[in-house]
Each structure stands twice: as structure tokens, then as C-alpha cells.
Design a protein around this motif. Structure first.
Motif, PDB file in Angstrom:
ATOM      1  N   ASP A  32     -74.505  63.831  88.550  1.00  0.00           N
ATOM      2  CA  ASP A  32     -73.601  63.051  89.405  1.00  0.00           C
ATOM      3  C   ASP A  32     -72.257  62.829  88.720  1.00  0.00           C
ATOM      4  N   THR A  33     -72.285  62.513  87.431  1.00  0.00           N
ATOM      5  CA  THR A  33     -71.045  62.322  86.670  1.00  0.00           C
ATOM      6  C   THR A  33     -70.258  63.623  86.606  1.00  0.00           C
ATOM      7  N   ASP A  54     -72.864  71.475  96.083  1.00  0.00           N
ATOM      8  CA  ASP A  54     -74.179  70.842  96.193  1.00  0.00           C
ATOM      9  C   ASP A  54     -75.297  71.876  96.350  1.00  0.00           C
ATOM     10  N   ARG A 110     -70.463  66.208  88.652  1.00  0.00           N
ATOM     11  CA  ARG A 110     -70.011  66.532  90.011  1.00  0.00           C
ATOM     12  C   ARG A 110     -68.749  65.735  90.348  1.00  0.00           C
ATOM     13  N   SER A 111     -68.726  64.464  89.987  1.00  0.00           N
ATOM     14  CA  SER A 111     -67.539  63.633  90.240  1.00  0.00           C
ATOM     15  C   SER A 111     -66.321  64.181  89.513  1.00  0.00           C
ATOM     16  N   ARG A 153     -81.161  72.533  89.987  1.00  0.00           N
ATOM     17  CA  ARG A 153     -82.075  71.393  89.895  1.00  0.00           C
ATOM     18  C   ARG A 153     -83.509  71.815  90.214  1.00  0.00           C
ATOM     19  N   ASP A 183     -80.252  63.886  87.232  1.00  0.00           N
ATOM     20  CA  ASP A 183     -79.455  63.482  88.393  1.00  0.00           C
ATOM     21  C   ASP A 183     -78.275  62.598  87.986  1.00  0.00           C
ATOM     22  N   ARG A 184     -78.492  61.706  87.042  1.00  0.00           N
ATOM     23  CA  ARG A 184     -77.421  60.816  86.568  1.00  0.00           C
ATOM     24  C   ARG A 184     -76.295  61.636  85.928  1.00  0.00           C
TER      25      ARG A 184
END
Length: 180
Positions: free
Chosen positions: A107-108, A10, A110-111, A17, A103-104
Motif C-alpha cells: 500500500d505504501t 492493481d 502503491r501510494s 500477491r 499488504d501494508r
């Protein structure tokens, strides 16, 4: 999974970011005109420069490899956005829309890292930064082949999966270069 991994990941994402947002304020979403193939080439330029710096140990322009890994992360996410939305003939996203799209996709990505990191038991920690560079270059070669085939594969993952892997390898490099 090591407790610290998600926090480190993160923190690396935050670095990337923050630069993405600052550049959005400077240029807007001017990258919207880029076709995915052009984004692949831009990532290739960055990865090739990293490999040259790793091999020669000298930079003629005074910038190290860290900014290039950050650029790979951001271009990889931009590539995922372009695959999702298609390219445009203009800056058709506001700054807020471009940040939400980033961000979307992050997030994918990162998962995916969390799932793979579980299955591979933190193996990335034992790798050298130079291996991340080589893995990114290999993923770029695969992506170029898929692009030559108009995005079609018979058995392999698609361009999006390769972009996500490149982003995750670059994030691992950023962690190693900034936190370890």
C-alpha cells in the motif's frame, strides 16, 4: 493520470500477491531469516537474469522474464518488511501476519507510485521494458553502496526508497508484458 493506470497497477499487484500467498502456504515465512543485504542480492540475481535474457534472447531453463519481474516485486516487498521488522532467526510470522505485512508495504509503495506517476505524467508508458531492467540494476548498485555504509546516506534516499522504486519499475514491466 490515465484512468486505466491504477487498475493496471492493481492487476499487476494481484498477480504478484497471489504468488506470494501461494509460496507462503508452501514455505511459510522462511524468508524472515534473510538479512536485507541477502534480499538485495536475490533481487540482483533476478534483474541480472532478466538483462541476460533481454540481451541474448534465449533461456536455457525455459522461463521468461515475467516470472523474474514478479520475483523482484515480491522480494522488494519482503525487503521492506525486513527493514521494518528486522530479520529473525526463525519463521516468526504466521501466514496471516506475513500477508498483512505484505499488504501494508505494498500500500505504501502503491501510494508512492501514484504520487510519482502524477508528477512524471505517465512517462513510464513511453519507456522500454529493458529500461526498467537497467533502472532496477542501477537502484541495486545504489542500495549496495548504502548497505556498505551501514544504511547511512548524506543526501540520498535510503534503502527503503530504492526497494520501493525497484518494485514500481518491476510492476510497470509486468503491466507492459501482460496488458499492453
Amino acid at each position: 493520470m490515465e484512468k486505466n493506470t491504477i487498475a493496471q497497477f492493481d492487476a499487476a499487484i494481484k498477480i504478484c500477491r497471489d504468488i506470494y500467498v501461494k509460496k507462503l502456504h508452501d514455505y511459510g515465512a522462511s524468508w524472515r531469516i534473510m538479512r536485507p543485504e541477502s534480499i538485495t542480492d536475490q533481487i540482483f540475481i533476478k534483474a541480472t537474469r532478466i538483462r541476460t535474457l533481454e540481451t541474448t534472447g534465449t533461456s536455457m531453463v525455459g522461463e521468461g522474464i515475467l516470472p523474474e519481474f514478479i520475483a523482484i516485486v515480491n522480494y522488494g516487498i519482503i525487503g521492506l518488511i525486513q527493514l521494518s521488522l528486522g530479520f529473525s532467526d526463525s519463521k516468526d510470522l504466521s501466514v496471516d501476519e506475513a500477508i498483512a505485512a505484505y499488504d501494508r508495504e505494498m500500500d505504501t509503495t502503491r501510494s508512492l507510485m501514484i504520487a510519482k506517476n502524477h508528477d512524471y505524467n505517465e512517462a513510464w508508458r513511453l519507456m522500454r521494458v529493458t529500461s526498467y531492467t537497467d533502472m532496477i540494476l542501477m537502484k541495486l548498485q545504489r542500495t549496495k553502496e548504502i548497505e556498505k555504509n551501514d544504511g547511512h546516506t548524506e543526501i540520498s534516499e535510503g534503502i527503503d526508497a530504492n526497494y520501493m522504486d525497484m518494485v514500481n519499475y518491476a510492476l510497470f514491466a509486468i503491466i507492459k508484458l501482460t496488458q499492453e
